[in-house]
Each structure stands twice: as C-alpha cells, then as structure tokens.
Design a protein around this motif. Structure first.
Motif, mmCIF file in Angstrom:
data_model
loop_
_atom_site.group_PDB
_atom_site.id
_atom_site.type_symbol
_atom_site.label_atom_id
_atom_site.label_comp_id
_atom_site.label_asym_id
_atom_site.label_seq_id
_atom_site.Cartn_x
_atom_site.Cartn_y
_atom_site.Cartn_z
ATOM 1 N N ASP A 70 0.826 -1.038 -0.067
ATOM 2 C CA ASP A 70 0.021 -0.132 0.160
ATOM 3 C C ASP A 70 0.796 1.315 -0.161
ATOM 4 O OD1 ASP A 70 -2.458 -1.464 -0.167
ATOM 5 O OD2 ASP A 70 -2.312 -1.731 2.275
ATOM 6 N N ILE A 71 2.054 1.293 0.658
ATOM 7 C CA ILE A 71 2.933 2.258 0.604
ATOM 8 C C ILE A 71 3.567 2.619 -0.722
ATOM 9 C CG2 ILE A 71 5.282 3.146 1.422
ATOM 10 C CD1 ILE A 71 4.464 1.918 4.157
ATOM 11 N N ILE A 72 3.776 1.561 -1.403
ATOM 12 C CA ILE A 72 4.319 1.512 -2.748
ATOM 13 C C ILE A 72 3.402 2.213 -3.612
ATOM 14 C CG2 ILE A 72 5.280 0.221 -4.726
ATOM 15 C CD1 ILE A 72 6.549 -2.006 -2.811
ATOM 16 N N SER A 73 1.965 1.688 -3.570
ATOM 17 C CA SER A 73 0.928 2.150 -4.232
ATOM 18 C C SER A 73 0.781 3.630 -4.256
ATOM 19 C CB SER A 73 -0.227 1.127 -4.144
ATOM 20 O OG SER A 73 -1.244 1.911 -4.727
ATOM 21 N N GLY A 74 0.802 4.145 -2.820
ATOM 22 C CA GLY A 74 0.556 5.455 -2.408
ATOM 23 C C GLY A 74 1.544 6.266 -2.968
ATOM 24 N N LEU A 75 2.713 6.002 -3.135
ATOM 25 C CA LEU A 75 3.750 6.695 -3.466
ATOM 26 C C LEU A 75 3.521 7.033 -5.034
ATOM 27 C CD1 LEU A 75 6.944 5.458 -1.746
ATOM 28 C CD2 LEU A 75 5.852 7.550 -1.366
#
Length: 337
Positions: free
Chosen positions: A161-166
């Motif tokens: 989710d962090i990767i997608s959010g970035l």
C-alpha cells in the motif's frame, strides 16, 4: 489631412526597435544565462580582459560566446570602433532586458531554494506496522519540538500500500523494509535491524546465549503475522518452513500479539530487535553472526524534492536507534519480495 512627418518618422523608428526587440526575445530561447552574464560584464567594465577576469573565464571564452550570441540574434551588441567600446542602440536595449532577466532568474532561484529548504507544511507518511509502534514514539516528541510548523500525518500501511500510495502521490514518504527495486521510488537507507528469536522461558532456551538459523529450522510451532505483512515473508525465509502442529491456527497483524501467544501457548516467533522489552515474559535470544537483518529505509517518489525533510527525519531516527544497527556490517539481509 494633417501629416506630421517628424512625429511619424520617430514612431516608425520606435516601431522598428519594438519589432527587433520582440525578435530578440524569441531568440532568447537559444541563449544561455551565461552568455547574458558575459554581455552585462562587458557593459559594466567596457574591457574584454577585465570582464573575463570578473567572470572567472579566459578572454577568448568571453569573446567567442558573445560573438556566438550576436550571430544568433542577428545584430552587433557593442560598437568596438571606439575605445573604450560601448553598446550599440540595440545593444543598450538588450543589456537592460538581460539585467531584468538575470534578476528575475535570481529571484526564482531564491524562491525555489527557500521552498526546498522550508520544512513547514503538512506531509503524509506511511509506516509498516512492524516498525511504527517501536520507532514512531521514539522520534515524535523531538521532531515536533524542533519543527513545530511541520505536520506529519502518519498512517500504518502495508508495504504494498505504501508503494501504491507513492506511485499515486497519495503519500509523500514511507518507512519500510527495502530493497524494493521499483524504478519510481528513491530509497534512503536508515539502519539494519537484527531479527531476534522469541520463545518461552524453559530449560531448552533458558541458558542459550545465541541461536542459529539451522536451530530455528528444526523447530515447529512458529507463530506468524498474517498474510500481507512483509515481515511474515522474512520470517518464513529464515525458518525455511511454515509447519505447525498447533491446534490453534492464529495469525495476527501485531508482533505484540504473537509474543503473547508464545508466552501463553508455547512455540516461538521471530521479532525485530526493537520489539524486545525488558518487561517481556518470554525469552529473547540473538542470532549468531552473521545475523539475519532487515534493511529499513525512508522511501519517496523520485519527484519528491523536500530533501531537508528527509534529512531531518533521518537524523532523528538515527539519533534514537542503537548505533550497532548502523555500524554492524556482518549480516545476512533477508528480503521479503
């Protein structure tokens, strides 16, 4: 009709100069700021050698560049028939506008530098759940005191989710386990955190000072985080098995919950070293060298330009984490992807 010949001649001259100046502005696209600085230096000192010295270049360099500029705009900037030379009429117009342009560029640079070095504002940061409860409380107080006008909106998020959010620009920063090997993500390494064995205090482990990965592989009943946690994958990579004969099949999103299950029902789990507390009821045993570790990093999108914020966070984190995390070079990095 009354016709003022003198007035119209003046108007035509002004119009011609205006047309020429517009043409010059279009030509500015091909110019460099350095060439404009050379022209202004020549206008200031009216001497090629002196102008070159003030610009910290050789006299041939400034001569060649100004000649190249004159060729590009289509007219002569300086009348060299007199000593000292002076700007032509169009040259004077050019110098005035060049000064304005360089002044505006300077203001723009100052504005950008101020913005990049300004840590004020609201920033969104995602932190994985196996790091957040142990790291964020350590740095929150000091960071808030030093940067009262900087608001960090911190949310626990899974690594994916962090990767997608970035990627979607929904968050500004993340703290997670690397490497990610994502082309759009910049990774700023923080520290290497060792894994620690956690089991019940029993005769089998009570006097054990260190444990090896082979020792762990032979054990059963490992308590794991639920699917989706990168830490789960790392533990499985170390244990080399996921067999369990427990009658209770419990998988949690909390390392603290796993420790409680070990305390009450036996078995074991692996935890990050920062999750170990002197108040733990269980038995924690460090791994033998080379220790299995996880690499923890700040991550941002490559377009994120607030390096001053990244450095401030990095300083606070390294100041609050054990030095051995940074200095220890004898380790085995456990990847999760």
């Amino acid at each position: 009709m009354f016709f003022n010949y003198g007035t119209n001649i003046y108007s035509v001259t002004v119009l011609i100069k205006l047309i020429v100046f517009i043409f010059v502005l279009i030509k500015l696209i091909t110019m460099t700021l350095q060439q404009l600085e050379y022209v202004i230096a020549l206008d200031t000192y009216r001497h090629f050698v002196t102008a070159a010295e003030k610009c910290f270049v050789t006299q041939p360099t400034i001569t060649i560049q100004v000649k190249k500029l004159e060729d590009e705009i289509g007219f002569t900037l300086f009348d060299k028939s007199k000593s000292p030379f002076k700007p032509t009429d169009l040259g004077e117009m050019f110098v005035r506008k060049a000064k304005v342009i360089l002044r505006e560029v300077g203001d723009l640079k100052n504005m950008v530098n101020t913005a990049l070095n300004d840590i004020e504002g609201e920033f969104r940061m995602g932190v994985i759940p196996t790091i957040s409860p142990y790291l964020i409380p350590l740095i929150s107080g000091a960071f808030s005191e030093k940067y009262p006008n900087s608001i960090l909106k911190i949310q626990e998020m899974q690594s994916d989710d962090i990767i997608s959010g970035l990627q979607k620009k929904e968050i500004d920063l993340g703290i997670l386990v690397t490497p990610l090997n994502e082309p759009f993500i910049r990774e700023i390494k923080l520290y290497n955190e060792p894994f620690v064995f956690y089991g019940q205090k029993s005769d089998a482990f009570q006097d054990k000072k260190i444990i090896s990965a082979k020792d762990v592989e032979s054990l059963e009943n490992v308590w794991l985080l639920e699917n989706g946690h990168c830490f789960r994958n790392q533990v499985l990579n170390i244990c080399n098995n996921s067999n369990s004969n427990k009658s209770i099949k419990f998988q949690s999103g909390s390392i603290e919950a796993l420790k409680k299950m070990v305390d009450n029902y036996g078995g074991f789990t692996l935890v990050p070293e920062m999750a170990i507390s002197k108040n733990d009821a269980g038995c924690s045993i460090p791994f033998a060298e080379p220790k299995p570790i996880r690499e923890v990093s700040i991550v941002t999108h490559h377009s994120f330009s607030k390096d001053v914020l990244i450095e401030a966070l990095r300083f606070e984190i390294l100041d609050k984490t054990p030095e051995v995390f940074v200095k220890n070079k004898n380790f085995i990095k456990i990847n999760w992807r």
